[in-house]
Design an enzyme around this catalytic site. Structure first.
Site, PDB file in Angstrom:
ATOM      1  N   CYS A 166       0.868  -1.264   0.044  1.00 62.61           N
ATOM      2  CA  CYS A 166      -0.138   0.070   0.083  1.00 62.61           C
ATOM      3  C   CYS A 166       0.984   1.232   0.069  1.00 62.61           C
ATOM      4  CB  CYS A 166      -0.917   0.288   1.372  1.00 62.61           C
ATOM      5  SG  CYS A 166      -1.862  -1.554   1.362  1.00 62.61           S
ATOM      6  N   HIS A 200      -2.496   6.428   4.018  1.00 62.10           N
ATOM      7  CA  HIS A 200      -1.446   5.647   4.318  1.00 62.10           C
ATOM      8  C   HIS A 200      -0.233   6.022   3.947  1.00 62.10           C
ATOM      9  CE1 HIS A 200      -0.446   1.102   4.701  1.00 62.10           C
ATOM     10  NE2 HIS A 200      -0.364   1.869   6.005  1.00 62.10           N
TER      11      HIS A 200
END
Length: 530
Positions: free
Chosen positions: A69, A125
């Site tokens: 991610c 993130h």
């Protein structure tokens, strides 16, 4: 009218009175969607919206992202490889005082410079330990979404470890408690996108970055999306199918909103997964090898397409090499923005490659060099011909060739039958016994996209050439940023919310009023927590 827009994009003078040609840019990033998990790649899961948008646009069938991610997101937003941002190892964990280094100029910052409104909905993130790391400080006019890598789809609550738990849903810089209504995140994010489009003027350019949480674990979906998938025995796969069905419907609702509010004719919609699927969590990358978190093709070759009225070759397939770093220069150029000479970009402008079928300017991809990943036991400088230490995890693509060194990660092929019952049943997986002791692999990906025939022994000269290229890239690498966890990150010290906790130079800065107010609130909470 809209018909003139593509001409303007190529730098021709617009006719007098022609509308502004800067296109609306809608970037949709799905999370952990496997390579097979789209209808047009043969999935048993129906994705009619994605299939239609891709069929009318350009499918990217030689398209690469990073295996996890944070790395993919950092490369999208900076146009740089991880070795050039310090994020080359793993992901940013909730308790780490780490974020995308602040000296990197971001895609939304560059688009704002040329008049775009920039909005982000979904999963960030890229770190949040300081306020300066937050999306609103990194170029987004507005942010609605989550800071961490995952969480509950309904409660937006995340436990990093037992007792270290907090709420993770933000509106701009504050916890969005008033949105704590148990709405499934895919639907909640789509409603937010509809509101943004309804309240913005479509004659002014907008950049909308929609980073859905789906289809990342935990595997949760509203009940009605299960109806077509009762026949899937494997519970993880069934839940994953329902999540993907809901995501497909959400993307249909986004495109309907683009049409309803007058954006569509001058818009570019880009769809991408951030990394390969995770078979243990329902995803499938068949027939590719490996999974999320690995440098096999199953970790890094992604579902991707561009859909836009501005494309020249609609309904085509692009087999040229495209990488997630390429969006940064491509979109800035389309937006008529400037790319500073002194930013060392790793991405290329691939618009003509995608829109007109021209050759890609990209001949290689550094998939990564991770100097702190577990070293391969048998790796050595000798195995790397004295050019490279093959204990180090790395992977590089040059033209048709791909080289992997070190410990490339879970290397099975997981066929659809593996999902036939409770498992993924390893029984069905094709295991590789011969890899014991190996630390170098070479594949011709064009001829062998499934990485079944290792050619490293047959082509030592090619191996050396690619090792030299790796070594050349490595000379430009910055040190890895992967700090130990900071106990001050505990949401209990922050009113039960995951959020910025790091306050350096508090005394030097004059506290502005809002910070002062926060401070009082925090000290009250801290007393309670103690």
């Amino acid at each position: 009218g809209a018909g003139e827009a593509p001409g303007n994009l190529l730098g021709e003078e617009p006719a007098a009175g022609a509308p502004r040609s800067q296109p609306h840019i809608i970037f949709i990033l799905a999370d952990d969607q496997g390579f097979r998990d789209v209808g047009y790649h043969g999935s048993e899961i129906r994705t009619p919206t994605l299939d239609k948008l891709a069929a009318e646009g350009v499918k990217l069938e030689n398209y690469y992202v990073q295996p996890m991610c944070t790395p993919s997101r950092s490369q999208l937003i900076t146009g740089k490889y991880q070795i050039h941002t310090g994020l080359q190892h793993s992901i940013i964990r909730p308790t780490q005082p780490n974020c995308l280094p602040l000296d990197n100029v971001t895609l939304p910052q560059k688009l704002k410079e040329v008049g775009y409104s920039t909005h982000m909905v979904g999963k960030w993130h890229l770190g949040f330990y300081r306020r300066e790391c937050m999306p609103t400080q990194r170029g987004f006019d507005s942010f609605f979404g989550s800071l961490l890598g995952s969480g509950d789809y309904y409660t937006h609550f995340k436990c990093d470890s037992p007792g270290i738990c907090g709420y993770d849903l933000y509106e701009n810089d504050n916890a969005a408690w008033d949105h704590d209504n148990g709405i499934y995140s895919t639907q909640m994010y789509t409603q937010k996108v509809q509101q943004i489009l309804a309240s913005h003027n479509p004659r002014k350019p907008i950049f909308l970055y929609i980073a859905y949480q789906a289809v990342h674990s935990p595997l949760q979906a509203p009940g009605r999306y299960f109806e077509h998938y009762r026949s899937i025995n494997n519970i993880n796969r069934r839940r994953y199918a329902a999540m993907l069905a809901c995501l497909d419907e959400a993307i249909n609702n986004v495109t309907l909103a683009l049409r309803r509010y007058g954006y569509y004719e001058n818009s570019i919609i880009i769809y991408s997964s951030d990394n390969g699927g995770q078979p243990m969590a329902g995803g499938s990358n068949w027939p590719l090898r490996g999974s999320k978190g690995t440098y096999w093709e199953g970790g890094i070759r992604a579902v991707g397409f561009v859909h836009s009225p501005l494309l020249k070759n609609k309904g085509s397939v692009c087999k040229e090499l495209v990488h997630i770093t390429d969006w940064f220069p491509t979109l800035i150029t389309l937006a008529e923005g400037q790319i500073d000479e002194d930013i060392q970009l790793d991405g290329y402008d691939v618009w003509e490659t995608i829109s007109e079928g021209r050759r890609s300017p990209r001949v290689d991809i550094l998939h990564n060099i991770d100097p702190i990943y577990t070293k391969a036991k048998n790796g050595s400088w000798a195995a790397g011909y004295g050019i490279w230490n093959t204990a180090i995890q790395s992977a590089i693509r040059v033209n048709h060739w791909k080289l992997l060194t070190g410990n490339p990660g879970y290397s099975d092929w997981v066929p659809p039958q593996a999902f036939s019952n409770a498992g993924p049943n390893r029984w069905h997986n094709e295991r590789v016994s011969w890899s014991a002791g190996k630390t170098v692999w070479l594949f011709n990906i064009t001829a062998d996209p499934y990485e079944r025939v290792d050619l490293s022994a047959r082509h030592p000269e090619v191996v050396k050439q690619l090792l030299r290229r790796l070594s050349h890239f490595n000379k430009t690498a910055v040190p890895v940023r992967y700090p130990p966890k900071d106990p001050r990150s505990n949401p209990k010290l922050n009113g039960g919310v995951w959020g910025p906790w790091f306050k350096e130079d508090e005394k030097k800065k004059k506290p502005d009023k809002s910070k002062g107010a926060n401070k009082q609130k925090k000290s009250k909470n801290r007393k309670k927590a103690n």
